[in-house]
Design an enzyme around this catalytic site. Structure first.
Site, PDB file in Angstrom:
ATOM      1  N   CYS A 152       0.831  -1.203   0.000  1.00 19.39           N
ATOM      2  CA  CYS A 152       0.000   0.000   0.000  1.00 19.39           C
ATOM      3  C   CYS A 152       0.865   1.251   0.000  1.00 19.39           C
ATOM      4  CB  CYS A 152      -0.944  -0.010   1.203  1.00 19.39           C
ATOM      5  SG  CYS A 152      -2.031   1.426   1.258  1.00 19.39           S
ATOM      6  N   CYS A 155      -0.531   4.088   2.087  1.00 17.52           N
ATOM      7  CA  CYS A 155      -0.325   3.918   3.535  1.00 17.52           C
ATOM      8  C   CYS A 155       1.132   4.208   3.916  1.00 17.52           C
ATOM      9  CB  CYS A 155      -0.635   2.486   3.966  1.00 17.52           C
ATOM     10  SG  CYS A 155      -2.065   1.747   3.209  1.00 17.52           S
ATOM     11  N   ASP A 156       2.064   3.694   3.139  1.00 16.97           N
ATOM     12  CA  ASP A 156       3.456   3.652   3.596  1.00 16.97           C
ATOM     13  C   ASP A 156       4.422   4.528   2.801  1.00 16.97           C
ATOM     14  OD1 ASP A 156       2.722   1.745   5.500  1.00 16.97           O
ATOM     15  OD2 ASP A 156       2.979   0.099   4.083  1.00 16.97           O
TER      16      ASP A 156
END
Ligand code: NAP
Length: 329
Positions: A152, A155-156
């Site tokens: 992701c 997300c990261d």
């Protein structure tokens, strides 16, 4: 609070609302249902090699985009807090897997792996989806340890370790393109590794991404190993035509080869979209079966964020509450 009803063989407990799952959608649904005095029961799932209770966030080290946390919050910590909040208002939690459902009768029947059958007036399915992985041992190890392997980018991708570094995206679909595009904000270079000589992604998206000066593609290549002890240092590539192997230095690997919704246990009990996600009426969480609601990534093949999952969890609880009231339950 459960209701009792009598059938041949004695009394059986009937739950008002059972929530299947334990990610942000499930716990948010539980918080809302509990505060509406529905005394929800959450069946949170058992740990397996592919998934653990808490869902995909349990594999995310730092969450920087969940509102309310100006400092990064650990994915596991976030899930533990959501669970604790749900329990505080009376949510009961069962550690078991739902392995089968019968939605043809009212109340609805859920079969669990170890706890027998559960009867429920309303059911919220929030079982999420799991990222598809390449299946390499070092991929699993470095993804679980926060060592620079992720599924992701949203997300990261913004984590400091990835700033101004070479980052690899694996895959040739729309997800790979959107991940690559997102990563261009942080990386010095984004290398898309695709196993064929043509992308699966939509043309307009692919053209935009490939035109980005930071993006290049390794065509006809598969990742056969991810290198690095504590953190990614590179990937081992294999040419799918010649079999030749090479090493590409990089500081992050983003695997974007699709997701699989966790709907196998439904075995046809709910209408699904062609790609396996639960079909809901637009703008609601209502599924094809009255009294069964879907929330989180299991209904969402597009946004897949903790905050959007939480949002549809809230919607599902409100939809369930309204449905119970309308049906006098
Ligand atoms: P996808 O379309 O199924 O693409 C998966 C990609 O991963 C393919 O290019 C595939 O290669 C590759 N792949 C699969 N298994 C692999 C393996 N073991 N090793 C190496 N490569 C592998 O999945 P997706 O990109 O996640 O998209 C899923 C759906 O969501 C699609 O309908 C997509 O349109 C939609 N989506 C839309 C957007 C948007 O912004 N509109 C964004 C994300 C997703 P091959 O091409 O060789 O099969």
């Amino acid at each position: 609070m459960t209701m009792s009803s009598t059938e041949a063989g004695g009394e059986r407990q009937v739950e008002k609302v059972v929530i299947i799952g334990s990610g942000p959608a499930a716990w948010t649904a539980a918080i809302y249902a509990a505060r509406a005095n529905l005394a929800p029961l959450v069946v949170e799932g058992l740990p397996s090699t592919e998934m653990i209770p808490g869902g995909q966030l349990m594999f995310t080290t730092e969450v920087e985009n969940f509102p309310g946390f100006p400092e990064p919050v650990d994915g596991q910590e976030l899930m533990h807090r959501m669970k604790a909040q749900a329990e505080r208002y009376g949510t009961r939690v069962l550690s078991d897997d739902v392995v089968g459902v019968d939605f043809s009768s009212q109340p609805k029947r859920l079969s669990t792996a170890y706890s027998g059958e559960i009867w429920a007036e309303a059911v919220i399915v929030a079982t999420g989806a799991r990222a598809n992985w390449l299946g390499l041992p070092n991929e699993t190890r470095l993804a679980r340890s926060g060592g620079g392997v992720s599924a992701c980018a949203v997300c990261d991708g913004a984590l400091p370790a990835f700033r101004n570094q070479v980052l690899v995206v694996v895959g040739g679909g729309d997800s790979a393109m959107t991940e690559a595009e997102h990563l261009t904000k942080y990386a010095s270079q984004v290398v898309i590794v695709h196993r064929r000589d043509r992308l699966r992604a939509s043309k307009i998206l692919a053209e935009r991404v490939l035109a980005h000066p930071k993006v290049r593609v390794e065509w006809n290549k598969v990742v056969v190993d991810i290198l690095g002890e504590d953190f990614v240092t590179g990937v081992r590539l294999k040419d799918t035509r010649t079999g030749e192997e090479s090493t590409l230095d990089c500081k992050g690997v983003f695997v974007a080869i699709g997701h699989t919704p966790n709907t196998a246990f439904l075995k046809g009990a709910l209408a699904l979209k062609p790609n396996g996600y639960i079909q809901v009426e637009p703008g609601t969480t209502r599924t094809s079966v009255p009294g069964v609601f879907g929330a989180g990534d299991v209904i969402d093949d597009r946004y897949r964020q903790a905050v959007t999952a939480a949002a549809t969890g809230c919607m599902a609880a409100l939809d369930a509450e309204q449905w119970l009231a309308e049906h006098g339950r």
